[in-house]
Write a protein that holds these residues in place. Structure first.
Motif, PDB file in Angstrom:
ATOM      1  N   VAL A   1       0.965  -1.027  -0.014  1.00 49.95           N
ATOM      2  CA  VAL A   1      -0.093   0.392   0.089  1.00 49.95           C
ATOM      3  C   VAL A   1       1.212   1.375  -0.281  1.00 49.95           C
ATOM      4  O   VAL A   1       2.253   1.613   0.669  1.00 49.95           O
ATOM      5  N   GLY A   2       0.767   2.084  -1.280  1.00 54.11           N
ATOM      6  CA  GLY A   2       1.461   3.542  -1.025  1.00 54.11           C
ATOM      7  C   GLY A   2       2.264   3.050  -2.082  1.00 54.11           C
ATOM      8  O   GLY A   2       2.874   4.486  -2.146  1.00 54.11           O
ATOM      9  N   ASP A   3       2.112   2.570  -2.883  1.00 52.54           N
ATOM     10  CA  ASP A   3       3.029   1.715  -4.231  1.00 52.54           C
ATOM     11  C   ASP A   3       2.863   2.758  -5.411  1.00 52.54           C
ATOM     12  O   ASP A   3       2.130   2.598  -5.692  1.00 52.54           O
ATOM     13  N   ARG A   4       3.871   3.396  -6.135  1.00 50.09           N
ATOM     14  CA  ARG A   4       3.206   3.833  -7.548  1.00 50.09           C
ATOM     15  C   ARG A   4       3.064   2.190  -8.486  1.00 50.09           C
ATOM     16  O   ARG A   4       4.273   2.447  -8.263  1.00 50.09           O
ATOM     17  N   LEU A   5       1.948   2.096  -9.066  1.00 46.59           N
ATOM     18  CA  LEU A   5       2.503   0.626 -10.138  1.00 46.59           C
ATOM     19  C   LEU A   5       2.143   1.319 -11.031  1.00 46.59           C
ATOM     20  O   LEU A   5       1.016   2.545 -11.310  1.00 46.59           O
ATOM     21  N   GLU A   6       2.525   0.849 -12.384  1.00 49.68           N
ATOM     22  CA  GLU A   6       2.692   0.877 -13.741  1.00 49.68           C
ATOM     23  C   GLU A   6       2.217   0.299 -14.002  1.00 49.68           C
ATOM     24  O   GLU A   6       2.085  -1.426 -14.206  1.00 49.68           O
ATOM     25  N   LEU A   7       0.971   0.156 -15.329  1.00 50.26           N
ATOM     26  CA  LEU A   7       0.003  -0.984 -15.360  1.00 50.26           C
ATOM     27  C   LEU A   7       1.003  -0.900 -17.323  1.00 50.26           C
ATOM     28  O   LEU A   7       0.305   0.451 -17.980  1.00 50.26           O
ATOM     29  N   VAL A   8       1.578  -2.129 -17.827  1.00 47.39           N
ATOM     30  CA  VAL A   8       2.014  -2.153 -18.736  1.00 47.39           C
ATOM     31  C   VAL A   8       1.006  -2.949 -19.980  1.00 47.39           C
ATOM     32  O   VAL A   8       1.057  -4.152 -19.821  1.00 47.39           O
ATOM     33  N   GLN A   9       0.790  -2.193 -21.072  1.00 43.98           N
ATOM     34  CA  GLN A   9      -0.454  -2.443 -21.870  1.00 43.98           C
ATOM     35  C   GLN A   9       0.243  -1.789 -22.962  1.00 43.98           C
ATOM     36  O   GLN A   9       0.549  -0.910 -23.818  1.00 43.98           O
ATOM     37  N   PRO A  10      -0.706  -3.080 -24.085  1.00 39.87           N
ATOM     38  CA  PRO A  10      -0.499  -2.418 -25.820  1.00 39.87           C
ATOM     39  C   PRO A  10      -0.856  -1.506 -25.784  1.00 39.87           C
ATOM     40  O   PRO A  10      -0.656  -0.164 -25.938  1.00 39.87           O
ATOM     41  N   GLY A  11      -2.067  -0.534 -25.075  1.00 39.23           N
ATOM     42  CA  GLY A  11      -2.594   0.393 -25.617  1.00 39.23           C
ATOM     43  C   GLY A  11      -2.165   1.477 -25.034  1.00 39.23           C
ATOM     44  O   GLY A  11      -2.806   2.755 -24.768  1.00 39.23           O
ATOM     45  N   GLY A  12      -1.368   1.642 -24.359  1.00 38.25           N
ATOM     46  CA  GLY A  12      -0.536   2.483 -23.415  1.00 38.25           C
ATOM     47  C   GLY A  12      -0.739   2.154 -22.048  1.00 38.25           C
ATOM     48  O   GLY A  12      -1.431   1.267 -21.408  1.00 38.25           O
ATOM     49  N   ASN A  13       0.455   3.024 -21.481  1.00 35.90           N
ATOM     50  CA  ASN A  13       0.780   2.711 -19.936  1.00 35.90           C
ATOM     51  C   ASN A  13      -0.381   3.607 -19.170  1.00 35.90           C
ATOM     52  O   ASN A  13      -0.018   4.831 -19.355  1.00 35.90           O
ATOM     53  N   ARG A  14      -0.479   3.083 -17.888  1.00 34.09           N
ATOM     54  CA  ARG A  14      -1.008   3.714 -17.034  1.00 34.09           C
ATOM     55  C   ARG A  14      -0.268   3.481 -15.192  1.00 34.09           C
ATOM     56  O   ARG A  14      -0.240   2.614 -14.720  1.00 34.09           O
ATOM     57  N   GLU A  15      -0.855   5.330 -14.791  1.00 35.41           N
ATOM     58  CA  GLU A  15      -0.151   4.544 -13.520  1.00 35.41           C
ATOM     59  C   GLU A  15      -0.988   4.772 -12.322  1.00 35.41           C
ATOM     60  O   GLU A  15      -2.006   5.419 -12.300  1.00 35.41           O
ATOM     61  N   VAL A  16      -0.346   4.190 -11.182  1.00 35.33           N
ATOM     62  CA  VAL A  16      -2.055   4.167 -10.227  1.00 35.33           C
ATOM     63  C   VAL A  16      -1.478   4.164  -9.365  1.00 35.33           C
ATOM     64  O   VAL A  16      -0.236   3.328  -8.975  1.00 35.33           O
TER      65      VAL A  16
END
Length: 420
Positions: free
Chosen positions: A365-380
């Motif tokens: 909890v508290g970490d920044r994650l990156e979702l790596v996807q073909p349509g573009g990456n997102r930060e959560v």
């Protein structure tokens, strides 16, 4: 100047890697026949139906599938080669990647229309050799990793009608590509028969030897499996040739290589993970597209590649001396954007409104994650984690755990990385 778009060629040891490579921007993949290529392990394409499925998937997307048969075989394998390769060729891959002149001759005699690409194992380092292989019916030469940018440009100029391919990312051999004796010496597993144990990457230590004026002699010890066994090595003005190399990363040279007119850029790593393929294809896809469009390299791409497991990066022999007056790409990215692969989004629970993550490394909890996807990456930002029992927990301790996070359903299939 109008530049052609080079092929981005990715490794595949499985259908999952193939799908990932194409999803993240590769235009071709290569996969080996286990008995006749340099990668026996982690290779699903020895199963003919899987190979057929892979070729069909590539063809359906307008992509290319190359089959690797690049060993230097002893006589026993020569006897079975035609029988074993016939059903593979019947599936109509886009080319065979080969290195042994005898096997190339056998394919030429029996299947004269089958395209052949010359493997990097053949160590082609000059234009005369390229012309020779063209006379032998080879349609593409994968140039040796030991060439500089200027040498590659010279070969391109002297051989304008031959397709040329270069490696841009992945492991490097401590020898001319593939011609290493260490694995065979230590374990009787010959690298050029496909069973390399990567002995160059073991934990070697060096000791000074007591000599009687005989020159510089050192002793080398493989401390993990062979403690106390000392082997003599000699050193000349060029150094020694036994220790571990850094990994190749040539993303900073994509623009120059594109301008030279290289036809295909190749990523090494058939035994690595789909995440590795996703990250490398995504980064090099952008670098290629930027180079063709006349845009300069985005330094953030170096940071993305730093997040992959690596032994440190080098641009190999492409540039012998980094010029001080040009961009210093070695620290051209923000260290804060480095990341670590922590899991895969494998499902969505519509009742709970959460996605399920299969973990590969720790996150909290508290970490920044990156979702790596073909349509573009997102930060959560991770604001909560739940375990299988529905308990709210603070941390996933490592690999092989299941966790549920409040993320949208379209996150399914994403690779998850944690910013460091």
């Amino acid at each position: 100047m109008l530049l052609k778009t080079p092929e981005l060629l990715a490794p595949a040891g499985s259908l999952a890697m193939l799908d990932t490579a194409f999803g993240f921007g590769a235009t071709a993949i290569y996969a080996g026949q286990p008995r006749y290529s340099l990668r026996v392990r982690n290779n699903d394409f020895g199963d003919l139906p899987v190979l057929a499925d892979g070729i069909q998937r590539a063809r359906a997307q307008g992509k290319r599938f190359y089959v690797v048969a690049n060993i230097f075989p002893h006589g026993a394998k020569i006897k079975t080669f035609l029988k074993d390769i016939a059903p593979v060729i019947a599936l109509q891959p886009d080319a065979l990647i080969m290195s042994d002149p005898g096997l190339i001759l056998m394919v030429r005699e029996n299947w004269p229309d089958m395209p052949i690409h010359l493997s990097v194992q053949a160590n082609t380092v000059n234009a005369a050799a390229v012309r020779f292989w063209k006379m032998a019916g080879v349609s593409r030469v994968i140039l040796s990793r030991e060439l500089s940018l200027d040498e590659i440009a010279s070969i391109r100029q002297d051989c304008p009608d031959m397709e040329l391919e270069v490696f841009i990312h992945g492991a490097l051999c401590i020898a001319y590509s593939g011609r290493c004796l260490l694995s065979g010496y230590f374990n009787h597993r010959d690298p050029n028969q496909g069973s390399c144990t990567n002995s160059c990457r073991w934990d070697f230590k060096t000791h000074e030897a007591k000599t009687c004026g005989a020159g510089d002699v050192h002793l080398i010890e493989e401390a993990h499996k062979r403690p106390g066994e000392y082997m003599p090595i000699e050193e000349d003005e060029h150094g020694t040739y036994i220790l571990n190399s850094k990994d190749l990363r040539a993303i900073e040279h994509i623009q120059r290589l594109t301008e030279i007119g290289i036809d295909s850029f190749k990523i090494e790593g058939r035994t690595k993970s789909p995440y590795y393929v996703a990250r490398t294809c995504q980064a090099y896809r952008q670098a290629i597209d930027d180079a063709v469009a006349g845009r300069s390299l985005d330094p953030a791409l170096l940071g993305q590649l730093e997040g992959l497991a690596n032994r440190g990066y080098t641009d190999g022999f492409l540039q012998r001396h980094t010029p001080h007056e040009t961009q210093n790409y070695l620290r051209g990215h923000s260290e804060s954007n480095r990341s670590l692969y922590v899991g895969d989004v494998v499902g969505f629970d519509s009742v709970r409104g959460m996605v399920e993550i299969a973990s590969k490394n720790a996150f909290a909890v508290g970490d920044r994650l990156e979702l790596v996807q073909p349509g573009g990456n997102r930060e959560v930002l991770v604001d909560s984690i739940f375990n299988a029992a529905g308990d709210n927990i603070q941390r996933i301790p490592g690999s092989d755990h299941r966790a549920w996070l409040r993320l949208p359903s379209d996150s399914v299939g994403a690779f998850v990385a944690r910013f460091l």
